[in-house]
Design a protein around this motif. Structure first.
Motif, PDB file in Angstrom:
ATOM      1  N   ALA A 356      -7.525   1.145  14.903  1.00  0.00           N
ATOM      2  CA  ALA A 356      -6.075   1.385  14.936  1.00  0.00           C
ATOM      3  C   ALA A 356      -5.360   0.569  13.870  1.00  0.00           C
ATOM      4  O   ALA A 356      -4.427   1.057  13.205  1.00  0.00           O
ATOM      5  N   GLU A 357      -5.815  -0.658  13.664  1.00  0.00           N
ATOM      6  CA  GLU A 357      -5.201  -1.511  12.646  1.00  0.00           C
ATOM      7  C   GLU A 357      -5.443  -0.958  11.240  1.00  0.00           C
ATOM      8  O   GLU A 357      -4.531  -0.966  10.392  1.00  0.00           O
ATOM      9  N   PHE A 358      -6.657  -0.457  11.003  1.00  0.00           N
ATOM     10  CA  PHE A 358      -6.946   0.118   9.685  1.00  0.00           C
ATOM     11  C   PHE A 358      -6.140   1.394   9.459  1.00  0.00           C
ATOM     12  O   PHE A 358      -5.671   1.656   8.345  1.00  0.00           O
ATOM     13  N   SER A 359      -5.981   2.189  10.508  1.00  0.00           N
ATOM     14  CA  SER A 359      -5.160   3.396  10.379  1.00  0.00           C
ATOM     15  C   SER A 359      -3.718   3.030  10.056  1.00  0.00           C
ATOM     16  O   SER A 359      -3.070   3.664   9.203  1.00  0.00           O
ATOM     17  N   THR A 360      -3.199   1.998  10.722  1.00  0.00           N
ATOM     18  CA  THR A 360      -1.833   1.545  10.436  1.00  0.00           C
ATOM     19  C   THR A 360      -1.721   1.017   9.014  1.00  0.00           C
ATOM     20  O   THR A 360      -0.733   1.291   8.301  1.00  0.00           O
ATOM     21  N   TYR A 361      -2.745   0.256   8.597  1.00  0.00           N
ATOM     22  CA  TYR A 361      -2.725  -0.265   7.226  1.00  0.00           C
ATOM     23  C   TYR A 361      -2.737   0.872   6.197  1.00  0.00           C
ATOM     24  O   TYR A 361      -1.982   0.841   5.223  1.00  0.00           O
ATOM     25  N   ALA A 362      -3.595   1.874   6.408  1.00  0.00           N
ATOM     26  CA  ALA A 362      -3.663   2.994   5.469  1.00  0.00           C
ATOM     27  C   ALA A 362      -2.333   3.740   5.412  1.00  0.00           C
ATOM     28  O   ALA A 362      -1.867   4.135   4.332  1.00  0.00           O
ATOM     29  N   ASN A 364       0.699   2.494   6.095  1.00  0.00           N
ATOM     30  CA  ASN A 364       1.703   1.657   5.424  1.00  0.00           C
ATOM     31  C   ASN A 364       1.437   1.567   3.925  1.00  0.00           C
ATOM     32  O   ASN A 364       2.373   1.542   3.122  1.00  0.00           O
ATOM     33  N   ASP A 365       0.140   1.518   3.546  1.00  0.00           N
ATOM     34  CA  ASP A 365      -0.201   1.388   2.132  1.00  0.00           C
ATOM     35  C   ASP A 365       0.155   2.648   1.353  1.00  0.00           C
ATOM     36  O   ASP A 365       0.678   2.569   0.229  1.00  0.00           O
ATOM     37  N   LEU A 366      -0.102   3.816   1.928  1.00  0.00           N
ATOM     38  CA  LEU A 366       0.107   5.061   1.197  1.00  0.00           C
ATOM     39  C   LEU A 366       1.546   5.554   1.262  1.00  0.00           C
ATOM     40  O   LEU A 366       1.977   6.322   0.385  1.00  0.00           O
ATOM     41  N   ASN A 367       2.297   5.155   2.283  1.00  0.00           N
ATOM     42  CA  ASN A 367       3.665   5.666   2.452  1.00  0.00           C
ATOM     43  C   ASN A 367       4.733   4.701   1.954  1.00  0.00           C
ATOM     44  O   ASN A 367       5.923   4.977   2.118  1.00  0.00           O
ATOM     45  N   PRO A 369       7.126   2.916  -0.908  1.00  0.00           N
ATOM     46  CA  PRO A 369       7.794   3.563  -2.053  1.00  0.00           C
ATOM     47  C   PRO A 369       6.895   3.585  -3.286  1.00  0.00           C
ATOM     48  O   PRO A 369       6.232   2.595  -3.617  1.00  0.00           O
ATOM     49  N   LEU A 370       6.881   4.742  -3.939  1.00  0.00           N
ATOM     50  CA  LEU A 370       6.025   4.936  -5.116  1.00  0.00           C
ATOM     51  C   LEU A 370       6.746   4.405  -6.345  1.00  0.00           C
ATOM     52  O   LEU A 370       7.440   5.132  -7.066  1.00  0.00           O
ATOM     53  N   GLU A 371       6.581   3.142  -6.563  1.00  0.00           N
ATOM     54  CA  GLU A 371       7.156   2.516  -7.747  1.00  0.00           C
ATOM     55  C   GLU A 371       6.061   2.276  -8.761  1.00  0.00           C
ATOM     56  O   GLU A 371       4.907   2.656  -8.577  1.00  0.00           O
ATOM     57  N   ASP A 372       6.433   1.645  -9.844  1.00  0.00           N
ATOM     58  CA  ASP A 372       5.463   1.475 -10.922  1.00  0.00           C
ATOM     59  C   ASP A 372       4.358   0.482 -10.571  1.00  0.00           C
ATOM     60  O   ASP A 372       3.273   0.527 -11.143  1.00  0.00           O
ATOM     61  N   ASP A 373       4.632  -0.435  -9.643  1.00  0.00           N
ATOM     62  CA  ASP A 373       3.589  -1.415  -9.358  1.00  0.00           C
ATOM     63  C   ASP A 373       2.501  -0.773  -8.496  1.00  0.00           C
ATOM     64  O   ASP A 373       2.778   0.027  -7.613  1.00  0.00           O
ATOM     65  N   CYS A 374       1.270  -1.117  -8.801  1.00  0.00           N
ATOM     66  CA  CYS A 374       0.115  -0.587  -8.068  1.00  0.00           C
ATOM     67  C   CYS A 374      -0.640  -1.716  -7.381  1.00  0.00           C
ATOM     68  O   CYS A 374      -1.869  -1.710  -7.292  1.00  0.00           O
ATOM     69  N   GLN A 375       0.127  -2.743  -6.925  1.00  0.00           N
ATOM     70  CA  GLN A 375      -0.506  -3.872  -6.276  1.00  0.00           C
ATOM     71  C   GLN A 375      -1.038  -3.451  -4.899  1.00  0.00           C
ATOM     72  O   GLN A 375      -0.498  -2.560  -4.250  1.00  0.00           O
ATOM     73  N   ILE A 376      -2.102  -4.138  -4.487  1.00  0.00           N
ATOM     74  CA  ILE A 376      -2.713  -3.836  -3.190  1.00  0.00           C
ATOM     75  C   ILE A 376      -1.872  -4.474  -2.088  1.00  0.00           C
ATOM     76  O   ILE A 376      -1.451  -5.627  -2.194  1.00  0.00           O
ATOM     77  N   LEU A 377      -1.632  -3.714  -1.055  1.00  0.00           N
ATOM     78  CA  LEU A 377      -0.832  -4.199   0.056  1.00  0.00           C
ATOM     79  C   LEU A 377      -1.688  -5.102   0.949  1.00  0.00           C
ATOM     80  O   LEU A 377      -2.682  -4.647   1.529  1.00  0.00           O
TER      81      LEU A 377
END
Length: 976
Positions: A356-362, A364-367, A369-377
Motif C-alpha cells: 500500500a505504501e509503494f502504491s501511494t508513493y507511485a 504521488n511520484d507520477l501525479n 506537477p510536471l515541471e522541468d525538474d526530474c528529481q526523485i521524490l
C-alpha cells in the motif's frame, strides 16, 4: 529305450481287432491317484465293504495292489502282427502300408570306409597303452575313506526310512496337526468289534516308532564315535580354563582396588572443581537467557514503533532476528509459544502495508506537477520500500508502478485538453460537454499548441519514470552485488578452514555430562598465555585447559545471539546509504529477471505515451482534420511528432512503433491528398493550355537558379523584390534558353514541392517517388494527346496544331528531361540501398520522354514531307526560273524556320532541317525520274540546276543554316 528301434508303434487303425485303442475319456477307466501319508495313514473303519481303496503300509505290507503294477511302454507300443520288427519304425506315423525303399547314395558325399580311420588308430594306440599302464601303477584310494563313504551312505539310507515330519525344524507335538499325523486317533478307537485290530495296529505303530528311535540313536552314536577324540580333548581342557579364569578374577579385583584409591586421592577434588565451574557457567547462561527473553518480549512494541515511522526494513529485520532466536536459543519456552505465529501475522501485515505504501508513493511520484525538474521524490523512502519488498520476495511490485503509469498518462492528456479549452473563448464548455468534441472545435494552431504541450509533458513524465526506475534497478543490482561478494567470502572461508582444521588431542576427552573439559572454564578464567598458538598449548601439557568456541561469551546479548545476519553499507546512485543484510533469499536469476522487468517497464512507459498520443491523434482525425492540412501544416506536425519520437527513443533506449505507425498512416493519407491535388491542378492546367510561349516570372528563374546551385527547395517569398523585376522571355537553365508554356513552369514548381516534401517527411520517400513518377507520366501522356493527338482542338478550341506548338511542346519536354537526373539523385540520397530498384521508374520516364520528343520531330518532318509531295508532284521543268513550285517550297521552309528557330536550339534546328532536306531530295529525285530529266548538261538539266541553286541559296540564307551541307548532287544519282 534300447528296444525303441525294434519295437513297432501302435497303428492308428479303425478296425475292431486293433491290439490297443486309447479311450477318449481316461477318467472313466482310472480313478485319480491319492497321495500317501508319511507315517500312518487312516485305516478303514466300519463295514469291510466300505474299505478305503488306497493301500495301507501297516496292514497291507505283503499284499499286491494296483500300485505295484509296472508297464513297459515300448512293449505296449509294439505291434505283434508284423513279422519284421525293424521295418515298421515309420508306420507309427505313415501307416501299415509304408514300404522301405533303398535310398540312393548322394553323388556329393564320399564313401567312408575303415581305411579313412587307419592313420587315427595308429596315432592313438600308443597313447592308449601308456594310459592303461599308468592306471595299473596308481594306487587305489585309502580304504578308510572308502569305509567312511560306505558307512555314510548306509547311515544316510537308514535315515531316509525315518519320515520327514520328524526332521522338520518346526516339529512340535503341541501342534494338533503334527500330533494327529504322528499318532492318528483311528488306531486307538474302542468301537465294538474292532478291539483286536486296533490293538494290533497300535502295537505295530509302537514298534515302528521304536525302530525310528533306534535308527536315530545308532546314527548319533556313530557321529559321536567319529568325534570322540575332540570330545575327550575338550573335557581335558576344561580344568585348565577354570584355572585361567580364577587367576584373571584375582587380577581384576586387585586392579579395581588400585583404581579406587587413585580416584579418591587424585580425581575427586579436580572433578568437584570442574562441576562447580560448569554450574557457574550454567548460571551465567541462564541469566543471559533471561535477558534475551526480556529483549524478545519487547519485540512487538519495538516493531510497532518502527512501523509508525515507516521503517519497514528495520521491522522486518527485527522480526527475522526474533524468529531465529525463538527457533534456536529460545525453542521450547512455554511463555513464547504463541509469539512465533504472532510475528508471522505481523510480517504479513507489513507486506500489505509496504504494498500500500509503494502504491501511494507511485501515485504521488507520477501525479506531482510536471515541471522541468526530474528529481526523485523521497529517494530514501523509495529505497527503503524496495529493500523491504525484495526482502519479502514481493517481486511483482513493479506492476503497481506500471498500472499507475497508465492512469497518469490518461490524466496528463485530459488535464492538458481541459487547460487549453478553458483558455479558448470560442468554445462554450456548457454547450459542448465532451472533451473530444471540444478538442475538435480547435483550429490547427490551437490544436498544434495543445499537442506540443502534451508531448512536452510526456517527455518530462518519461524522464521522471526513468529516474525512479533507475533507482529501483540500482537497489536490485546492489543486492545482486552483495550476493556475489557473499559467495566469494564463503569460498575464501572454506579454503582457510580446510587449512587450519587442527584439533588439540589433550582437550578432546569427555569427562562430565557429555561436556568437554574446556567447557568448564569461561574466557574470563583463562590464563594469560592460554590464548596463544596451538604449539604453545601442546608444549605445556600440565597447563590449565583453555576455552573453546563451543561455549558462548558470558556477556552475550541479543546482538551477539546465534543469528547469522550481517549487514554491509552500500550507496545508491542518488547518494542514499543503505545497510544491506545477508538474509536476502533471492537468487541471481531472480534478481536479473527483476532488473530486466524493470527495464521493460521503462519501455512500456514509452509505449504507453505513444499509444495515448495515437488515440489523441485519431480522436482529432475523425472528421478528416489531418487530411485537410496543407503541406506546410502537415510538415510542421510531422516534424513535431518525429522530434517527440526521437526524444522518447533517447530517454527509453528503444523504438516505439505505434506513434510512428500512426504518423506513417497519416503521411500516406497526406501523400494521397497531396498527389491528387497536384495531379488535378496539372490536369486543369493542361486542359486550359493553349501551347503558346509564356513569359517567365523572376521567381521561377530564381527557383531554377537555386536548383542549379544544388538547393532543391522552394525559395522564400520576397514580395518587394519580385515586384521590381520584369518577367523574362526565356527560362535560362545552366546557360541554355528554354521557351516554355505556363503549365511546365508550374510543373517544375510542383516537382520541387515533391522533393521538399521528401526532405521534410523522410518516411514517405518511396510513396512520393511513386506518385511523382505517376505525375510525370501523366504529363507526358496528356501533352501527347493534346498536341500530337490534336486533342487541344476540342479541349481548348485551337484552330490547328501549328509547327510552333509542336516545337514548343518538344522544348518543354526537353526541359523536364533535363531535371529528371537531378530529381533521381535527390531521391536516391534519401532511399535505403534495398530500395534503389525503385529508381528504375525514372529511367522508364526518361525513355518515354525521349520517344515523345522523337515523335514530335518526326511529325515536323512529316508535315514538310507531305508539302514536298504535294508541290513536287506538279513540278514541270520549264521557264521561268526559278519556278513557282520552288518559290513555294522556299517560302514554306522560311515559315518553318521562323516558327521553330526561336524555340529550338540551333543544333536541333540544323538536324531537323537536314532531315527535311533529305525528304525534299527524295521527292525531287522521284519527280525528275518521272520526267526523264537526267544530268546530261542539256536545257532541262540547266533549268533544274537553276531551281536547285535557288532552293539552296534560300535555305542557306536562313539564320543558323548557312553552313548546312545540303549535298544536292544526290538528286542525279541513279539507282544501280
Amino acid at each position: 529305450m534300447a528296444s525303441s528301434h525294434s519295437s513297432s508303434p501302435v497303428p492308428q487303425s479303425n478296425s475292431s481287432d486293433a491290439f490297443f485303442k486309447k479311450e477318449m475319456d481316461a477318467t472313466k477307466r482310472f480313478r485319480p491317484v491319492q497321495s500317501l501319508p508319511d507315517v500312518c495313514p487312516k485305516e478303514p473303519t466300519g463295514n469291510p465293504n466300505n474299505l478305503h481303496d488306497s493301500p495301507s503300509l501297516v496292514v497291507d505290507q505283503q499284499r499286491w495292489t494296483i500300485y505295484h503294477s509296472k508297464v513297459n511302454l515300448p512293449a505296449a507300443l509294439n505291434d505283434p502282427r508284423l513279422a519284421k520288427r525293424e521295418s515298421d519304425f515309420f508306420t507309427k506315423t505313415w501307416g501299415v502300408d509304408f514300404v522301405d525303399t533303398e535310398v540312393t547314395p548322394s553323388f556329393y558325399l564320399p564313401q567312408i570306409t575303415k581305411e579313412h580311420f587307419a592313420s587315427y588308430q595308429q596315432e592313438i594306440t600308443p597313447r592308449e597303452k601308456v594310459h592303461e599302464r599308468c592306471k595299473n601303477i596308481c594306487t587305489p584310494k585309502d580304504s578308510f575313506d572308502r569305509t567312511l563313504l560306505h558307512t555314510h551312505d548306509k547311515s544316510r539310507t537308514d535315515l531316509e526310512q525315518v519320515p520327514k515330519i520328524f526332521m522338520k525344524p518346526d516339529f512340535a507335538l503341541e501342534d494338533s496337526l503334527t500330533f494327529n499325523a504322528v499318532l492318528p486317533w483311528s488306531h486307538f478307537s474302542t468301537a465294538g468289534g474292532k478291539g483286536n485290530r486296533d490293538a494290533a495296529s497300535s502295537k505295530l505303530l509302537q514298534e515302528k516308532l521304536s525302530h525310528y528311535l533306534d535308527i536315530v540313536e545308532v546314527n548319533i552314536a556313530h557321529q559321536i564315535s567319529l568325534r570322540s577324540e575332540a570330545f575327550f580333548h575338550a573335557m581335558t581342557s576344561q580344568h585348565e580354563l577354570q584355572d585361567y579364569l580364577r587367576k584373571t578374577s584375582q587380577a581384576v579385583k586387585l586392579l579395581r582396588e588400585k583404581i579406587s584409591k587413585i580416584d579418591k586421592v587424585m580425581c575427586e577434588g579436580s572433578l568437584r572443581v570442574l562441576r562447580l565451574s560448569l554450574t557457574r557457567n550454567n548460571c551465567i547462561k541462564a541469566y543471559n537467557k533471561l535477558k534475551l527473553m526480556a529483549t524478545v518480549h519487547q519485540t512487538q512494541p519495538t516493531v510497532q514503533l518502527l512501523l509508525s515511522t515507516s521503517e519497514f526494513v528495520g521491522a522486518l529485520d527485527l522480526i527475522a532476528t526474533t524468529q531465529e532466536v525463538l527457533q534456536q536459543e529460545l525453542q521450547g519456552i512455554h511463555s513464547f509459544r504463541h509469539l512465533g505465529s504472532q510475528l508471522c501475522e505481523l510480517e504479513k501485515l507489513i507486506d500489505k502495508m509496504m504494498i500500500a505504501e509503494f502504491s501511494t508513493y507511485a501515485r504521488n511520484d507520477l501525479n506531482r506537477p510536471l515541471e522541468d525538474d526530474c528529481q526523485i521524490l523521497e529517494e530514501e523512502r523509495l529505497v527503503s520500500l524496495v529493500f523491504g519488498l525484495l526482502k519479502q520476495r514481493k517481486l511483482n511490485f513493479y506492476e503497481i508502478y506500471g498500472d499507475e503509469m497508465i492512469n497518469t498518462a490518461k490524466n496528463i492528456i485530459k488535464q492538458c485538453v481541459v487547460n487549453t479549452v478553458s483558455q479558448i473563448e470560442e468554445i462554450d464548455t456548457e454547450v459542448v460537454v465532451k472533451l473530444a468534441d471540444q478538442m475538435r472545435m480547435m483550429n490547427f494552431p490551437q490544436w498544434f499548441d495543445l499537442l506540443k504541450n502534451i508531448f512536452s509533458k510526456f517527455t518530462i513524465f518519461l524522464k521522471r519514470i526513468k529516474a525512479t526506475l533507475n533507482t529501483i534497478r540500482s537497489v536490485v543490482f546492489l543486492v545482486l552485488d552483495k550476493n556475489q561478494k557473499n559467495r566469494d567470502l564463503e569460498d575464501t572461508l572454506q579454503k582457510n578452514s580446510a587449512k587450519e582444521s587442527t584439533v588439540d588431542p589433550e582437550v578432546a576427552y569427555l569427562t562430565h555430562e557429555g561436556m568437554f573439559i574446556s567447557d568448564a572454564f569461561g574466557d574470563s578464567e583463562l590464563p594469560a598465555g592460554a590464548g596463544d598458538t596451538a604449539s604453545q598449548r601442546n608444549g605445556s601439557p600440565n597447563s590449565e585447559p583453555c576455552s573453546s568456541d563451543s561455549v558462548s561469551e558470558p556477556e552475550c546479548t541479543t546482538d551477539s545471539s546465534s543469528s547469522k545476519e550481517h549487514t554491509s553499507s552500500s550507496v545508491t546512485p542518488g547518494g542514499v546509504e543503505m545497510m544491506i543484510s545477508d538474509d536476502m533469499k533471492l537468487t541471481d536469476l531472480e534478481l536479473i529477471r527483476l532488473a530486466n522487468n524493470i527495464q521493460e517497464l521503462l519501455y512500456n512507459a514509452s509505449d504507453i505515451c505513444h499509444d495515448r498520443s495515437v488515440k489523441f491523434l485519431m480522436a482529432r482525425a475523425k472528421d478528416g482534420f489531418l487530411e485537410k492540412l496543407n503541406s506546410n501544416e502537415f510538415v510542421t506536425l510531422s516534424r513535431l511528432m518525429e522530434g517527440f519520437i526521437l526524444d522518447t527513443e533517447q530517454i527509453c533506449g528503444r523504438k516505439s512503433m505505434s506513434l510512428r505507425g500512426a504518423l506513417q498512416s497519416q503521411a500516406n493519407r497526406f501523400v494521397n491528398r497531396f498527389h491528387e491535388e497536384r495531379k488535378t491542378k496539372l490536369s486543369l492546367l493542361l486542359d486550359n493550355e493553349r501551347w503558346k510561349q509564356a513569359e517567365v516570372p523572376a521567381e521561377f528563374q530564381d527557383l531554377v537558379d537555386s536548383v542549379s546551385n544544388g538547393r532543391i527547395s522552394l525559395p522564400e517569398k520576397k514580395p518587394t523584390a519580385t515586384e521590381e523585376r520584369k518577367p523574362a522571355e526565356f527560362l535560362i537553365v545552366e546557360g541554355q534558353k528554354y521557351a516554355t508554356v505556363g503549365t511546365v513552369l508550374l510543373l517544375i514548381r510542383i516537382i520541387l514541392e515533391y522533393c521538399q516534401c521528401v526532405d521534410n517527411i523522410p518516411s514517405i520517400t518511396t510513396d512520393l517517388l511513386t506518385r511523382l513518377s505517376d505525375l510525370l507520366k501523366y504529363f507526358n501522356s496528356r501533352s501527347c494527346q493534346l498536341v500530337l493527338g490534336a486533342g487541344a482542338l476540342q479541349v481548348v478550341g485551337l484552330k490547328t496544331i501549328t509547327t510552333k506548338n509542336l516545337a514548343l511542346s518538344s522544348r518543354c519536354l526537353q526541359l523536364i528531361v533535363h531535371y529528371i537526373p537531378i530529381i533521381r539523385a535527390h531521391f536516391e540520397a534519401r532511399l535505403q540501398p534495398k530500395q534503389y530498384s525503385m529508381l528504375r521508374h525514372f529511367d522508364h520516364i526518361t525513355k518515354d520522354y525521349h520517344d515523345h520528343i522523337a515523335e514530335i520531330s518526326a511529325k515536323l518532318v512529316a508535315i514538310m514531307d507531305s508539302l514536298f509531295d504535294k508541290l513536287l508532284s506538279k513540278y514541270e521543268v520549264k521557264a521561268p526560273v526559278p519556278s513557282a513550285c520552288f518559290r513555294n517550297i522556299c517560302k514554306q521552309m522560311a515559315k518553318m524556320h521562323e516558327a521553330i528557330y526561336d524555340l529550338l536550339p540551333e543544333e536541333q534546328t540544323q538536324m531537323l532541317f537536314l532531315r527535311i532536306n533529305a525528304s525534299y531530295k527524295l521527292h525531287l529525285k522521284r519527280q525528275l525520274a518521272h520526267l526523264n530529266v537526267v544530268n546530261d548538261g542539256g536545257p532541262l538539266n540547266g533549268l533544274v540546276t537553276s531551281d536547285v541553286a535557288f532552293y539552296t541559296g534560300n535555305l542557306q540564307a536562313l539564320k543558323g543554316l548557312n553552313n548546312l551541307d545540303l549535298n544536292m548532287a544526290e538528286i542525279w544519282e541513279q539507282k544501280r
